[in-house]
Design an enzyme around this catalytic site. Structure first.
Site, PDB file in Angstrom:
ATOM      1  N   LYS A  78       0.838  -1.201   0.000  1.00 25.97           N
ATOM      2  CA  LYS A  78       0.000   0.000   0.000  1.00 25.97           C
ATOM      3  C   LYS A  78       0.871   1.248   0.000  1.00 25.97           C
ATOM      4  O   LYS A  78       1.864   1.323   0.722  1.00 25.97           O
ATOM      5  CB  LYS A  78      -0.912  -0.031   1.230  1.00 25.97           C
ATOM      6  CG  LYS A  78      -1.926   1.095   1.306  1.00 25.97           C
ATOM      7  CD  LYS A  78      -2.839   0.886   2.511  1.00 25.97           C
ATOM      8  CE  LYS A  78      -3.875   1.996   2.629  1.00 25.97           C
ATOM      9  NZ  LYS A  78      -4.777   1.766   3.782  1.00 25.97           N
ATOM     10  N   SER A 152      -9.379   2.122   2.406  1.00 22.48           N
ATOM     11  CA  SER A 152      -8.391   2.804   1.581  1.00 22.48           C
ATOM     12  C   SER A 152      -7.339   1.864   0.984  1.00 22.48           C
ATOM     13  O   SER A 152      -6.540   2.291   0.135  1.00 22.48           O
ATOM     14  CB  SER A 152      -7.673   3.891   2.399  1.00 22.48           C
ATOM     15  OG  SER A 152      -6.960   3.344   3.486  1.00 22.48           O
ATOM     16  N   SER A 176     -10.128   0.051   6.614  1.00 23.18           N
ATOM     17  CA  SER A 176      -9.439   0.160   5.326  1.00 23.18           C
ATOM     18  C   SER A 176      -8.846  -1.133   4.798  1.00 23.18           C
ATOM     19  O   SER A 176      -8.427  -1.181   3.646  1.00 23.18           O
ATOM     20  CB  SER A 176      -8.342   1.222   5.399  1.00 23.18           C
ATOM     21  OG  SER A 176      -8.917   2.502   5.489  1.00 23.18           O
TER      22      SER A 176
END
Length: 448
Positions: A78, A152, A176
């Site tokens: 990420k 996210s 997330s």
């Protein structure tokens, strides 16, 4: 020669350790899939093709190859965690395009275990929202590319669901990991506080954010979690013990209802666990009336802190408003008093229940669209109405999982959530493994 694309991390690592496959060929096959499919999916902000192939060769030459738990396994990271030699953009035009000098500790642990980082994945700006889009791209759900992958950690989830990598690294400050995993048919574990090193943004959203795995199987999620948590004893887990499981279908946020497919999935999962010998009973956690305002205060305050020092003119309007709202809450949130009050409020419930089973989401993810160009209130409503189930377990700091279970009317995956008391990560993984065995799920989306 059979392809290594679509194989689990456990299968790949075993083959590399036994020299039935080389890290180079495994990584090259996955890079080819990224090149072929990511234009449709939007999982990656940056692909490290040449660097990854060079690092795969280094893994092959390691003297400890036969003992590496993730030998030669391609992994995506990420884009809010540092990867040595690459910039960390956090989904924003306001962040510096400066290469990191060192790996984040979780990335370093993955590499030490033999994994090869193939790229950094798309996130919404400052990882604020439950949809993933912005100046660096839009991450789409590989099962239905008209829909968001979630957020996210949306790019990481999309990469795994599309078979571009077998596992990916993400993090979870208000859902997330669990939101995109639920959208994309993946297994994830948000560890309890202090189990895996955090170091996310400016203070981990006051200790609510945790790093964790995204995988297609419970075995892979457990394998990656063991590496991230630096758990040395990774022997095969014992057979799942009978546990007390509470089934709750109620949204923690007043006024938000759970749609029928997600409620039915949770009921069906409860039925399977009951027939497998668990003590399953309907029971509602005593969510306090002030949970909604508390969630909003912590969510916006975390963004306010992360936005400090960034040029507001280079932030999207929704991010600027979110941070402005949060600035008035930072002092109160930083004290931690409300979070401790919530823990005390919920502890008696978990004294009587080992696991809480809920729907993972309230409804399917929104359309894959330019949400970053839309107003703050519209984003706020879209996020809270589809993902109200996740925030309590960030606010308490207790572990929670998303587990695929069944399908939506569209054919995309449905999912349930498992939550537990502090230190219950192993118990949650065992229950998830039993659900997987009782109702297997298709591991990756049929994109080819």
């Amino acid at each position: 020669m059979s392809s290594w694309v679509g194989r689990t991390a456990a299968e790949i690592a075993t083959a590399v350790r036994e020299k039935r496959a080389t890290p180079h060929e495994v990584v090259a096959e996955h890079l080819a899939r990224i090149a072929r499919l990511d234009g449709r999916v939007g999982a990656f902000r940056h692909v490290r093709a040449q660097a990854a192939l060079a690092e795969a060769e280094e893994v092959a030459d390691r003297p400890d190859l036969a003992h590496l738990p993730l030998a030669g396994v391609p992994v995506a990271v990420k884009d809010n965690l540092a990867v040595r030699g690459e910039s960390t953009r956090n989904g924003s035009a306001a962040t510096p395009d400066t290469p990191a000098e060192h790996d984040h500790v979780t990335v370093a642990r993955l590499r030490a275990a033999g994994a090869v980082v193939v790229g950094l994945t798309n996130v919404p700006e400052l990882c604020v929202f439950g949809t993933t889009e912005g100046v660096h791209g839009t991450a789409r759900n590989p099962w239905d590319t008209s829909r968001t992958a979630g957020g996210s950690s949306g790019g990481s989830a999309a990469a795994v669901a599309a078979g571009m990598v077998p596992i990916a690294l993400g993090n979870d400050g208000m859902g997330s990991l669990r939101i995109p995993a639920a959208n994309c048919g993946l297994v994830t574990l948000k560890p309890g506080h202090g189990t895996v090193p955090a170091g996310i943004g400016n203070g981990d959203w006051f200790g609510m954010s945790e790093n964790g795995p995204l995988a297609t199987t419970v075995e892979d999620a457990r394998l990656m979690f063991d590496v991230l948590a630096d758990r040395r004893d990774t022997r095969e887990a014992p057979e799942t013990a009978a546990r007390t499981v509470a089934l709750s279908l109620r949204s923690p946020l007043p006024g938000v209802t759970v749609s029928r497919p997600y409620a039915e999935a949770a009921r069906a999962a409860a039925g399977l666990l009951a027939r497998a010998g668990h003590d399953v009973r309907p029971a509602e956690p005593p969510y306090p009336w002030w949970l909604g305002t508390m969630s909003l205060a912590h969510w916006t305050a975390g963004t306010a802190v992360d936005a400090e020092g960034l040029d507001p003119r280079r932030l999207s309007r929704r991010t600027r408003v979110h941070a402005a709202v949060g600035r008035r809450f930072v002092k109160g949130v930083r004290s931690g008093g409300r979070r401790e009050q919530l823990r005390r409020h919920l502890e008696p419930f978990f004294a009587g229940h080992d696991v809480l089973l809920t729907p993972a989401l309230a409804r399917r993810g929104p359309a894959a669209a330019a949400w970053h160009e839309r107003g703050w209130l519209r984003n706020l409503l879209a996020n809270t109405t589809y993902s109200p189930m996740t925030p309590p377990w960030n606010l308490t700091g207790w572990p929670a999982m998303a587990v695929p279970f069944g399908t939506l009317p569209s054919g995309a995956p449905c999912a349930v959530q498992l939550a537990g008391r502090p230190g219950s990560e192993t118990a949650l993984l065992e229950v998830a493994a039993q659900l997987e065995a009782l109702r297997p799920w298709q591991r990756t989306a049929p994109l080819d």
